[in-house]
Design a protein around this motif. Structure first.
Motif, PDB file in Angstrom:
ATOM      1  N   TYR A 214       0.841  -1.194   0.000  1.00  0.00           N
ATOM      2  CA  TYR A 214       0.000   0.000   0.000  1.00  0.00           C
ATOM      3  C   TYR A 214       0.878   1.246   0.000  1.00  0.00           C
ATOM      4  O   TYR A 214       2.016   1.217   0.496  1.00  0.00           O
ATOM      5  N   GLU A 215       0.317   2.334  -0.525  1.00  0.00           N
ATOM      6  CA  GLU A 215       1.042   3.613  -0.602  1.00  0.00           C
ATOM      7  C   GLU A 215       1.537   4.064   0.773  1.00  0.00           C
ATOM      8  O   GLU A 215       0.787   4.066   1.743  1.00  0.00           O
ATOM      9  N   GLY A 216       2.825   4.425   0.826  1.00  0.00           N
ATOM     10  CA  GLY A 216       3.420   4.972   2.042  1.00  0.00           C
ATOM     11  C   GLY A 216       3.443   4.011   3.213  1.00  0.00           C
ATOM     12  O   GLY A 216       3.598   4.436   4.355  1.00  0.00           O
ATOM     13  N   SER A 217       3.291   2.711   2.954  1.00  0.00           N
ATOM     14  CA  SER A 217       3.068   1.760   4.031  1.00  0.00           C
ATOM     15  C   SER A 217       3.926   0.515   3.872  1.00  0.00           C
ATOM     16  O   SER A 217       4.419   0.211   2.799  1.00  0.00           O
ATOM     17  N   THR A 218       4.075  -0.223   5.010  1.00  0.00           N
ATOM     18  CA  THR A 218       4.764  -1.510   4.956  1.00  0.00           C
ATOM     19  C   THR A 218       3.731  -2.636   4.956  1.00  0.00           C
ATOM     20  O   THR A 218       4.058  -3.785   5.222  1.00  0.00           O
ATOM     21  N   ARG A 219       2.459  -2.263   4.661  1.00  0.00           N
ATOM     22  CA  ARG A 219       1.394  -3.272   4.618  1.00  0.00           C
ATOM     23  C   ARG A 219       1.295  -3.855   3.216  1.00  0.00           C
ATOM     24  O   ARG A 219       1.196  -3.118   2.227  1.00  0.00           O
ATOM     25  N   LEU A 220       1.298  -5.180   3.166  1.00  0.00           N
ATOM     26  CA  LEU A 220       1.282  -5.883   1.896  1.00  0.00           C
ATOM     27  C   LEU A 220      -0.089  -5.772   1.213  1.00  0.00           C
ATOM     28  O   LEU A 220      -1.121  -5.833   1.876  1.00  0.00           O
ATOM     29  N   MET A 221      -0.112  -5.599  -0.100  1.00  0.00           N
ATOM     30  CA  MET A 221      -1.369  -5.662  -0.854  1.00  0.00           C
ATOM     31  C   MET A 221      -1.900  -7.101  -0.761  1.00  0.00           C
ATOM     32  O   MET A 221      -1.119  -8.047  -0.848  1.00  0.00           O
ATOM     33  N   PRO A 222      -3.231  -7.257  -0.636  1.00  0.00           N
ATOM     34  CA  PRO A 222      -3.788  -8.616  -0.500  1.00  0.00           C
ATOM     35  C   PRO A 222      -3.398  -9.520  -1.674  1.00  0.00           C
ATOM     36  O   PRO A 222      -3.181 -10.720  -1.486  1.00  0.00           O
ATOM     37  N   GLU A 223      -3.265  -8.971  -2.879  1.00  0.00           N
ATOM     38  CA  GLU A 223      -2.908  -9.791  -4.057  1.00  0.00           C
ATOM     39  C   GLU A 223      -1.533 -10.433  -3.907  1.00  0.00           C
ATOM     40  O   GLU A 223      -1.215 -11.378  -4.621  1.00  0.00           O
ATOM     41  N   SER A 224      -0.706  -9.852  -3.018  1.00  0.00           N
ATOM     42  CA  SER A 224       0.650 -10.389  -2.876  1.00  0.00           C
ATOM     43  C   SER A 224       0.751 -11.498  -1.828  1.00  0.00           C
ATOM     44  O   SER A 224       1.805 -12.110  -1.692  1.00  0.00           O
ATOM     45  N   GLU A 225      -0.352 -11.751  -1.112  1.00  0.00           N
ATOM     46  CA  GLU A 225      -0.316 -12.795  -0.077  1.00  0.00           C
ATOM     47  C   GLU A 225       0.109 -14.162  -0.623  1.00  0.00           C
ATOM     48  O   GLU A 225       0.940 -14.838  -0.010  1.00  0.00           O
ATOM     49  N   PRO A 226      -0.463 -14.600  -1.781  1.00  0.00           N
ATOM     50  CA  PRO A 226      -0.025 -15.912  -2.305  1.00  0.00           C
ATOM     51  C   PRO A 226       1.475 -15.937  -2.628  1.00  0.00           C
ATOM     52  O   PRO A 226       2.142 -16.940  -2.366  1.00  0.00           O
ATOM     53  N   SER A 227       2.018 -14.844  -3.186  1.00  0.00           N
ATOM     54  CA  SER A 227       3.458 -14.799  -3.495  1.00  0.00           C
ATOM     55  C   SER A 227       4.283 -14.858  -2.222  1.00  0.00           C
ATOM     56  O   SER A 227       5.338 -15.495  -2.185  1.00  0.00           O
ATOM     57  N   LEU A 228       3.796 -14.188  -1.167  1.00  0.00           N
ATOM     58  CA  LEU A 228       4.500 -14.228   0.116  1.00  0.00           C
ATOM     59  C   LEU A 228       4.560 -15.666   0.627  1.00  0.00           C
ATOM     60  O   LEU A 228       5.622 -16.154   1.018  1.00  0.00           O
ATOM     61  N   ARG A 229       3.411 -16.360   0.559  1.00  0.00           N
ATOM     62  CA  ARG A 229       3.380 -17.757   1.041  1.00  0.00           C
ATOM     63  C   ARG A 229       4.290 -18.639   0.191  1.00  0.00           C
ATOM     64  O   ARG A 229       5.022 -19.481   0.714  1.00  0.00           O
ATOM     65  N   ALA A 230       4.257 -18.434  -1.124  1.00  0.00           N
ATOM     66  CA  ALA A 230       5.105 -19.236  -2.022  1.00  0.00           C
ATOM     67  C   ALA A 230       6.587 -18.999  -1.705  1.00  0.00           C
ATOM     68  O   ALA A 230       7.388 -19.931  -1.667  1.00  0.00           O
ATOM     69  N   MET A 231       6.926 -17.727  -1.445  1.00  0.00           N
ATOM     70  CA  MET A 231       8.322 -17.380  -1.141  1.00  0.00           C
ATOM     71  C   MET A 231       8.761 -18.043   0.166  1.00  0.00           C
ATOM     72  O   MET A 231       9.831 -18.640   0.243  1.00  0.00           O
ATOM     73  N   LEU A 232       7.906 -17.943   1.194  1.00  0.00           N
ATOM     74  CA  LEU A 232       8.257 -18.518   2.489  1.00  0.00           C
ATOM     75  C   LEU A 232       8.449 -20.028   2.395  1.00  0.00           C
ATOM     76  O   LEU A 232       9.380 -20.587   2.972  1.00  0.00           O
ATOM     77  N   SER A 233       7.596 -20.690   1.611  1.00  0.00           N
ATOM     78  CA  SER A 233       7.746 -22.147   1.538  1.00  0.00           C
ATOM     79  C   SER A 233       8.950 -22.529   0.676  1.00  0.00           C
ATOM     80  O   SER A 233       9.600 -23.540   0.932  1.00  0.00           O
ATOM     81  N   GLU A 234       9.267 -21.706  -0.323  1.00  0.00           N
ATOM     82  CA  GLU A 234      10.462 -21.974  -1.136  1.00  0.00           C
ATOM     83  C   GLU A 234      11.731 -21.855  -0.286  1.00  0.00           C
ATOM     84  O   GLU A 234      12.642 -22.680  -0.381  1.00  0.00           O
ATOM     85  N   VAL A 235      11.787 -20.826   0.574  1.00  0.00           N
ATOM     86  CA  VAL A 235      12.943 -20.648   1.460  1.00  0.00           C
ATOM     87  C   VAL A 235      13.072 -21.846   2.403  1.00  0.00           C
ATOM     88  O   VAL A 235      14.156 -22.402   2.579  1.00  0.00           O
ATOM     89  N   ALA A 236      11.940 -22.271   2.959  1.00  0.00           N
ATOM     90  CA  ALA A 236      11.954 -23.417   3.882  1.00  0.00           C
ATOM     91  C   ALA A 236      12.399 -24.683   3.150  1.00  0.00           C
ATOM     92  O   ALA A 236      13.200 -25.458   3.661  1.00  0.00           O
ATOM     93  N   ARG A 237      11.896 -24.873   1.919  1.00  0.00           N
ATOM     94  CA  ARG A 237      12.210 -26.080   1.154  1.00  0.00           C
ATOM     95  C   ARG A 237      13.708 -26.180   0.851  1.00  0.00           C
ATOM     96  O   ARG A 237      14.277 -27.257   0.832  1.00  0.00           O
ATOM     97  N   ARG A 238      14.350 -25.010   0.603  1.00  0.00           N
ATOM     98  CA  ARG A 238      15.762 -25.051   0.216  1.00  0.00           C
ATOM     99  C   ARG A 238      16.699 -25.348   1.385  1.00  0.00           C
ATOM    100  O   ARG A 238      17.857 -25.684   1.177  1.00  0.00           O
ATOM    101  N   GLY A 239      16.221 -25.182   2.597  1.00  0.00           N
ATOM    102  CA  GLY A 239      16.988 -25.643   3.757  1.00  0.00           C
ATOM    103  C   GLY A 239      18.149 -24.747   4.147  1.00  0.00           C
ATOM    104  O   GLY A 239      18.191 -23.568   3.800  1.00  0.00           O
ATOM    105  N   SER A 240      19.123 -25.338   4.841  1.00  0.00           N
ATOM    106  CA  SER A 240      20.137 -24.547   5.542  1.00  0.00           C
ATOM    107  C   SER A 240      21.107 -23.829   4.615  1.00  0.00           C
ATOM    108  O   SER A 240      21.725 -22.837   5.007  1.00  0.00           O
ATOM    109  N   ALA A 241      21.276 -24.296   3.371  1.00  0.00           N
ATOM    110  CA  ALA A 241      22.233 -23.650   2.469  1.00  0.00           C
ATOM    111  C   ALA A 241      21.605 -22.463   1.734  1.00  0.00           C
ATOM    112  O   ALA A 241      22.238 -21.856   0.883  1.00  0.00           O
TER     113      ALA A 241
END
Lengths: 143, 184
Positions: free
Chosen positions: B83-110
């Motif tokens: 959102y404008e002037g904010s650190t609040r994520l647009m709702p449309e980006s929620e799926p990308s956030l979840r995909a990113m978090l699970s990709e990071v977890a999947r790749r493990g310690s390296a």
């Protein structure tokens, strides 16, 4: 000589990278593999941070893979010696220079942003030749 | 062992996952091209003289399958919008956030994660530098909450530099209010 061409090239696009900065990370290791740094042999666990001038080495059953900060990826096969001679990368302009020397063994490469941004900014040397990398996936073997 | 070639060589392969084949030059002493490879599975011998030949087929040759399979996974990039002037994520980006978090977890310690925040050109440079850093920080905090080692990454704020959509100064542009996460 080859080295003169590389030196001139390096000066032409010399970038202000800090002297000690991570250039990439070890992703996978199997068998006997190590990193040589300043005369010492370091054991490379996944996540190990590599520096310019490190040398990758593997034994007869060893393999090691690396992802660099410009997204270049390496996989070194058994009985290999690969020196990361020069690595400069500006994350803003995505330009840099990357010189690797394969002294023996085998190395698979998928090139990244350094090769992508400037022709022949990425070079791979062998004891008898110099390769200019223009993208993207290849294998070098040195007997 | 790598069989089939008694001398040193370089072999250009086809691009990864069907991507275009690149090119590779064997350079002469003055940095000119002694030979250029630009076809998949073309091989140049490296030694006294350079001989180029084509191997059969376009798949990775059997002798190289093991070393190619051992290459690290391709880095993956995610872009999240705010959102404008904010650190609040647009709702449309929620799926990308979840995909990113699970990709990071999947790749493990390296895993190696680079988090870079940006703004549009609406405010002044100083405000935007701070806001872009706060946006990156916000995403990094979520990664750390899920177990990412905070020492392995660092949020970077690039303010209104490197706009995704070039605009004049003082322009609202949702596509510029973003955080780019590179997962290696």
């Amino acid at each position: 000589m080859f080295s003169r061409a590389i030196a001139a090239f390096a000066v032409a696009i010399s970038l202000s990278a800090p002297a000690i900065a991570e250039i990439g990370r070890v992703k996978r290791v199997v068998g006997e593999a190590w990193i040589e740094r300043g005369g010492r042999r370091l054991p490379p666990a996944p996540g190990f941070a590599l520096l310019e001038s490190d040398t990758l080495a593997t034994g007869r059953n060893g393999r090691i893979s690396i992802t660099f900060i410009d997204n270049t990826r390496f996989s070194a096969g058994p009985s290999s010696r690969v020196a990361l001679e020069q690595f400069r990368f500006d994350e803003t302009t995505r330009r840099g220079t990357f010189v690797t020397r394969v002294n023996r063994g085998s190395l698979a490469v998928v090139s990244g942003q350094i090769a992508h941004e400037n022709r022949d900014a990425m070079r791979v040397r062998t004891p008898t030749s110099v390769l200019g990398v223009r993208g993207t996936r290849f294998v070098v073997t040195v007997q | 062992m790598l069989g089939g070639c008694a001398t040193s060589s370089v072999t250009l392969l086809g691009g990864e996952q069907g991507a275009a084949t690149g090119a590779l030059a064997v350079l002469d002493e003055r940095g000119g091209d002694a030979a250029v490879l630009d076809q998949p599975n073309s091989r140049a011998s490296l030694g006294t003289g350079t001989h180029v030949r084509r191997l059969d087929g376009t798949d990775v040759p059997a002798e190289y399958r093991e070393i190619v399979d051992f290459l690290p996974e391709k880095p993956q990039e995610f872009t999240l919008y705010f959102y404008e002037g904010s650190t609040r994520l647009m709702p449309e980006s929620e799926p990308s956030l979840r995909a990113m978090l699970s990709e990071v977890a999947r790749r493990g310690s390296a895993v190696d994660v680079q988090v870079t925040g940006y703004t549009d050109t609406l405010d002044d440079e100083r405000t935007n530098d701070r806001l872009s850093h706060q946006r990156a920080r916000e995403i990094l905090d979520q990664l750390v909450e899920r177990g990412l080692d905070a020492r392995t990454t660092r949020p970077v704020g690039r303010g209104e530099r490197d706009l995704a959509v070039p605009t004049a100064d003082g322009v609202r542009e949702p596509r510029n209010r973003r955080v780019v996460i590179l997962v290696r």
